[in-house]
Design an enzyme around this catalytic site. Structure first.
Site, PDB file in Angstrom:
ATOM      1  N   GLU A  54       0.835  -1.197   0.000  1.00 60.79           N
ATOM      2  CA  GLU A  54       0.000   0.000   0.000  1.00 60.79           C
ATOM      3  C   GLU A  54       0.876   1.256   0.000  1.00 60.79           C
ATOM      4  O   GLU A  54       1.713   1.430   0.891  1.00 60.79           O
ATOM      5  CB  GLU A  54      -0.915  -0.024   1.218  1.00 60.79           C
ATOM      6  CG  GLU A  54      -1.828  -1.252   1.244  1.00 60.79           C
ATOM      7  CD  GLU A  54      -2.396  -1.552   2.621  1.00 60.79           C
ATOM      8  OE1 GLU A  54      -2.142  -0.748   3.547  1.00 60.79           O
ATOM      9  OE2 GLU A  54      -3.070  -2.579   2.775  1.00 60.79           O
TER      10      GLU A  54
ATOM     11  N   LEU B 150      -5.990  -1.371  -0.317  1.00 59.27           N
ATOM     12  CA  LEU B 150      -5.813  -1.519   1.130  1.00 59.27           C
ATOM     13  C   LEU B 150      -6.456  -2.826   1.573  1.00 59.27           C
ATOM     14  O   LEU B 150      -7.541  -2.858   2.152  1.00 59.27           O
ATOM     15  CB  LEU B 150      -6.449  -0.339   1.867  1.00 59.27           C
ATOM     16  CG  LEU B 150      -5.992   1.060   1.442  1.00 59.27           C
ATOM     17  CD1 LEU B 150      -6.659   2.119   2.299  1.00 59.27           C
ATOM     18  CD2 LEU B 150      -4.485   1.176   1.537  1.00 59.27           C
ATOM     19  N   ALA B 151      -5.787  -3.927   1.298  1.00 61.32           N
ATOM     20  CA  ALA B 151      -6.345  -5.248   1.582  1.00 61.32           C
ATOM     21  C   ALA B 151      -5.193  -6.220   1.805  1.00 61.32           C
ATOM     22  O   ALA B 151      -4.679  -6.811   0.860  1.00 61.32           O
ATOM     23  CB  ALA B 151      -7.237  -5.719   0.436  1.00 61.32           C
ATOM     24  N   GLU B 152      -4.800  -6.389   3.069  1.00 61.29           N
ATOM     25  CA  GLU B 152      -3.644  -7.233   3.368  1.00 61.29           C
ATOM     26  C   GLU B 152      -3.873  -8.684   2.969  1.00 61.29           C
ATOM     27  O   GLU B 152      -2.949  -9.352   2.494  1.00 61.29           O
ATOM     28  CB  GLU B 152      -3.302  -7.141   4.856  1.00 61.29           C
ATOM     29  CG  GLU B 152      -2.637  -5.848   5.271  1.00 61.29           C
ATOM     30  CD  GLU B 152      -3.603  -4.660   5.329  1.00 61.29           C
ATOM     31  OE1 GLU B 152      -3.144  -3.495   5.334  1.00 61.29           O
ATOM     32  OE2 GLU B 152      -4.836  -4.909   5.370  1.00 61.29           O
TER      33      GLU B 152
ATOM     34  N   GLN C 290       1.959  -2.166   5.851  1.00 57.95           N
ATOM     35  CA  GLN C 290       2.266  -0.764   6.143  1.00 57.95           C
ATOM     36  C   GLN C 290       2.642  -0.540   7.605  1.00 57.95           C
ATOM     37  O   GLN C 290       3.582   0.194   7.914  1.00 57.95           O
ATOM     38  CB  GLN C 290       1.073   0.102   5.761  1.00 57.95           C
ATOM     39  CG  GLN C 290       1.385   1.559   5.612  1.00 57.95           C
ATOM     40  CD  GLN C 290       0.227   2.309   4.968  1.00 57.95           C
ATOM     41  OE1 GLN C 290      -0.773   2.572   5.625  1.00 57.95           O
ATOM     42  NE2 GLN C 290       0.360   2.644   3.693  1.00 57.95           N
TER      43      GLN C 290
ATOM     44  N   HIS D  92      -0.290   0.663  15.550  1.00 52.44           N
ATOM     45  CA  HIS D  92       0.860   1.115  14.773  1.00 52.44           C
ATOM     46  C   HIS D  92       2.191   0.846  15.476  1.00 52.44           C
ATOM     47  O   HIS D  92       3.231   1.280  14.985  1.00 52.44           O
ATOM     48  CB  HIS D  92       0.756   2.618  14.479  1.00 52.44           C
ATOM     49  CG  HIS D  92      -0.322   2.984  13.516  1.00 52.44           C
ATOM     50  ND1 HIS D  92      -1.645   2.884  13.826  1.00 52.44           N
ATOM     51  CD2 HIS D  92      -0.255   3.458  12.242  1.00 52.44           C
ATOM     52  CE1 HIS D  92      -2.373   3.295  12.795  1.00 52.44           C
ATOM     53  NE2 HIS D  92      -1.551   3.641  11.821  1.00 52.44           N
TER      54      HIS D  92
END
Length: 360
Positions: free
Chosen positions: A47, A76-78, A100, A147
């Protein structure tokens, strides 16, 4: 995409070989560039990794150099990223996926643990899945929820996956190349809190560096990769062994320096690989120092430090002069940024464990 290309005639030239000083993130970038240039089967997926160069700019300028077919901006799709990478690997490519942030890996957990980790075993060795999953992990950057996590042990517990984390810029450059060249799936955990720290890097190291590897040749035996498989003594010592990896290697070296000013000699062992663990190097160090402290940012409860402590205790029972101690995160979700310094194993907490070990 169909079958993987076999010629590297259109590949960009590799970076000049030789020693230089690079930030940790730029060392990974240089290693990725070397692999892309040497092998047309290597491609990057993630991404915002294209024109933006990723959130941490680790892939900066690589799409401009190698094109949108080699450095692919994904949705945006792991789970989609990992699933696509598995298909590409089965067709002969060597995909390198960027997650990310550490906490974003869980939508792809199913693909990683039930497909990527098991297809080689399930096919009795007929299928190989040379997929690398780059995961910026750990704390220290003042980020919001999801994060700053350290989920490495979840993958280390899963058979069929290599789980590694470099602790220096040189290892970052070399190990990312070795991970890509490996026929095994590799979880490559990058300590994002260290991305901007500089270190010496020999650009001639690694299987892809300076065109060292013939792109048409089979991948080397991953067991021959010295940095991908073996721990290293980052600082020799005689009084206590301090075991660390990834983000805590720099912390361990600071602890050793502080202890030296008080007359204590600490040996720092950088694991580099979390699965498999090079227990031989750790055990040899502990048999010399007779004491061991393990430090990592992940929670100590059922963390990788527990496995190391068990292995050391079993092998060094009569050599130990103190129990193996662990220092890590607490068994809570990662806290808000303003108190993360209380959660992370910093200099004072590790020195306290060193003092407790020496007091036995």
């Amino acid at each position: 995409m169909t079958a993987a290309p076999t010629s590297s005639a259109t590949a960009a030239p590799t970076a000049p070989a030789g020693p230089t000083t690079l930030p940790f993130a730029k060392a990974i970038n240089a290693g990725l560039r070397a692999a892309l240039a040497a092998d047309p089967k290597v491609l990057l997926m993630g991404e915002d990794i294209g024109p933006l160069g990723g959130v941490f700019r680790v892939t900066d300028a690589l799409q401009a150099e190698f094109g949108e077919d080699r450095v692919v901006d994904t949705p945006l799709a792991e789970s989609g990223i990992i699933g696509t990478a598995i298909g590409l690997a089965l067709r002969g490519y060597r995909p390198v996926c960027e997650i990310q942030f550490d906490g974003f890996i869980f939508p792809g957990f199913d693909q990683i643990t039930t497909q990527l980790a098991k297809m080689h075993y399930r096919s009795r060795g007929r299928l190989t899945l040379p997929v690398v999953i780059r995961v910026p992990y750990g704390g220290g950057i003042g980020a919001v929820e999801h994060h700053s996590e350290s989920p490495e042990v979840l993958f280390a517990h899963t058979p069929g996956l290599r789980v590694v984390s470099p602790g220096s810029a040189q290892d970052a450059f070399t190990m990312i190349q070795e991970a890509i060249a490996s026929p095994d799936p590799v979880l490559f955990f990058e300590p994002k809190g260290r991305y901007w720290e500089k270190g010496a890097v020999d650009l001639s190291a690694g299987p892809y560096a300076a065109g060292a590897r013939d792109a048409a040749a089979p991948a080397a035996d991953p067991n021959s990769f010295s940095t991908l498989n073996t721990a290293v003594v980052a600082r020799p010592g005689t009084d206590l062994t301090l075991v660390a990896y990834g983000p805590t290697v720099a912390t361990a070296l600071k602890v050793a320096e502080a202890a030296a000013s008080e007359g204590t000699s600490i040996e720092v062992v950088d694991l580099r690989s979390i699965s498999p663990i090079d227990t031989e190097t750790v055990i040899a160090s502990v048999r010399k120092t007779h004491r061991c402290v393990v430090v990592h940012e992940a929670p100590t409860f059922l963390g990788s430090g527990a496995e190391i402590a068990a292995a050391v205790t079993e092998a060094c029972f009569y050599d130990l002069e103190a129990p193996v101690l662990r220092v890590g995160g607490f068994h809570t979700p990662y806290p808000v940024a303003k108190i993360e310094h209380e959660y992370l194993p910093g200099l004072d907490r590790v020195l306290d464990a060193v003092d407790r070990s020496l007091a036995f």
